[in-house]
Scaffold this active site. Structure first.
Site, short mmCIF file in Angstrom:
data_model
loop_
_atom_site.label_atom_id
_atom_site.label_comp_id
_atom_site.label_asym_id
_atom_site.label_seq_id
_atom_site.Cartn_x
_atom_site.Cartn_y
_atom_site.Cartn_z
N ASN A 115 -11.33 -0.98 0.05
CA ASN A 115 -12.10 -0.10 -1.00
C ASN A 115 -13.23 -1.18 -1.54
OD1 ASN A 115 -9.68 -1.86 -2.21
ND2 ASN A 115 -11.44 -1.73 -3.91
N ALA A 127 -4.74 -7.07 1.83
CA ALA A 127 -5.68 -5.67 1.35
C ALA A 127 -6.57 -6.41 0.49
CB ALA A 127 -4.91 -4.64 0.88
N GLU A 180 4.10 -9.58 -10.35
CA GLU A 180 5.36 -9.31 -10.48
C GLU A 180 6.30 -10.03 -11.52
OE1 GLU A 180 7.23 -7.33 -6.72
OE2 GLU A 180 5.69 -8.53 -5.90
N MET A 187 -5.11 -10.42 -4.62
CA MET A 187 -4.02 -10.94 -5.62
C MET A 187 -3.41 -11.51 -4.87
SD MET A 187 -3.65 -7.28 -8.01
CE MET A 187 -4.91 -6.22 -8.45
N SER A 188 -3.62 -12.02 -3.58
CA SER A 188 -2.45 -12.85 -2.95
C SER A 188 -2.97 -13.90 -2.07
CB SER A 188 -1.78 -11.59 -2.11
OG SER A 188 -2.37 -11.51 -0.96
N HIS A 206 10.79 -1.86 -0.89
CA HIS A 206 9.98 -2.97 -0.78
C HIS A 206 10.91 -4.27 -0.45
CE1 HIS A 206 5.90 -1.03 -0.78
NE2 HIS A 206 6.60 -0.20 -1.56
N1 HPA Z 1 -9.25 -5.73 -6.31
C1 HPA Z 1 -7.91 -6.75 -6.28
N2 HPA Z 1 -7.04 -6.49 -5.33
C2 HPA Z 1 -7.21 -5.58 -4.66
C3 HPA Z 1 -8.37 -4.66 -4.43
C4 HPA Z 1 -9.38 -4.81 -5.53
O1 HPA Z 1 -10.43 -4.25 -5.49
N3 HPA Z 1 -8.18 -4.00 -3.30
C5 HPA Z 1 -7.06 -4.41 -2.84
N4 HPA Z 1 -6.17 -5.34 -3.33
#
Ligand code: HPA
Length: 269
Positions: A232, A116, A89, A208-209, A64
């Protein structure tokens, strides 16, 4: 040659050496988790490893390390950052936003920040997209700390570009809604109680970004668009527990769809 005289930052001396000859990127894209494959959709004009750029944080996670890709999209020069570093990180707010300052030095005027995220909205199922209309910065830090920098945050995300995204989504039968993104520090996912709290605060998705980068970009006067791939259900809303595997899985469709959005935006972004 200094490309952007107003902006002076840690990349000032390097910016022009990094660009391929005659390459003038109009916009920059930061790729979120699992979206790296989108690079394959475009003509690659050049590529530089993050490790070759002084002052750019390099993720210690094997595979990465990250690369800056110079691509042509529908005839428009653009720069794509494949790989981002996160607060969780151990990087600082200043470090996680270095890419945005580098983009500005390379001369871009607009940035698309992708990520995401978990969805909080029952009518917005995983597998779709959310264009950010606003955000909640719950990361308890800012890249602007340390200097008096009272940047207005009323209109962070560009409405006109969101309209282009919606048009591209409806023309290509892609699921896209708009909403508010809450950024938490992580790296653990949320508890169901935290998700209920985020819903109460007005969040439609959680990740988280992105928000620190958006703040940095606005401080530099760049146009900002945020696009979440909903990977999700946020904790407590779905049947199963959340895993990073689930977040990455199914992202190859997402990368293809992101390619559709990028082509649709390129001329007007
Ligand atoms: N929570 C926080 N960060 C994420 C999630 C989540 O459900 N899915 C992808 N990144």
């Amino acid at each position: 040659m200094v490309r952007c005289e107003r902006v002076q930052n840690e990349f000032t001396d390097q910016a022009d050496q990094l660009l391929p000859p005659e390459f003038r990127p109009k916009f920059g894209v930061v790729l979120g988790s699992g979206l790296g494959q989108v690079i394959d959709d475009f003509e690659l004009v050049g590529k530089v490893g993050y490790a070759e750029i002084n002052g750019l944080p390099v993720s210690g996670v094997p595979g990465h390390a990250g690369s800056l890709c110079f691509v042509r999209i529908e005839g428009v020069d653009a720069v794509i950052a494949a790989g981002r570093v996160h607060l969780y990180e151990g990087w600082s707010a200043k470090e996680v936003t270095a890419m945005v300052r580098l983009f500005a030095m390379l001369g871009v005027r607009s940035v698309l920040l992708t990520n995401a995220a978990g969805t909080l909205r029952r009518n917005q199922a995983p597998g779709g997209w959310m264009a950010l209309t606003d955000h909640l910065n719950l990361q308890t830090t800012s890249p602007l700390e340390g200097g008096p920098n009272f940047v207005d945050m009323t209109n962070v995300y560009d409405e006109a570009t969101n309209r282009l995204l919606k048009k591209a989504a409806s023309e290509n039968s892609l699921a896209l809604q708009e909403g508010v993104y809450a950024a938490v520090r992580g790296p653990q996912y949320e508890t169901p109680a935290e998700v209920r709290m985020l819903g109460g605060l007005g969040a439609d998705a959680v990740g988280m970004s992105t928000v620190l980068e958006a703040i940095q970009a606005r401080a530099l006067g760049l146009k900002v668009v945020g696009l979440s791939r909903l990977t999700n259900w946020a904790a407590g809303l779905g049947e199963s527990e959340i895993s990073h595997g689930e977040v990455i899985e199914g992202q190859s469709d997402a990368a293809k769809e992101l390619g559709v959005f990028l082509r649709a935006l390129a001329q007007d972004f």
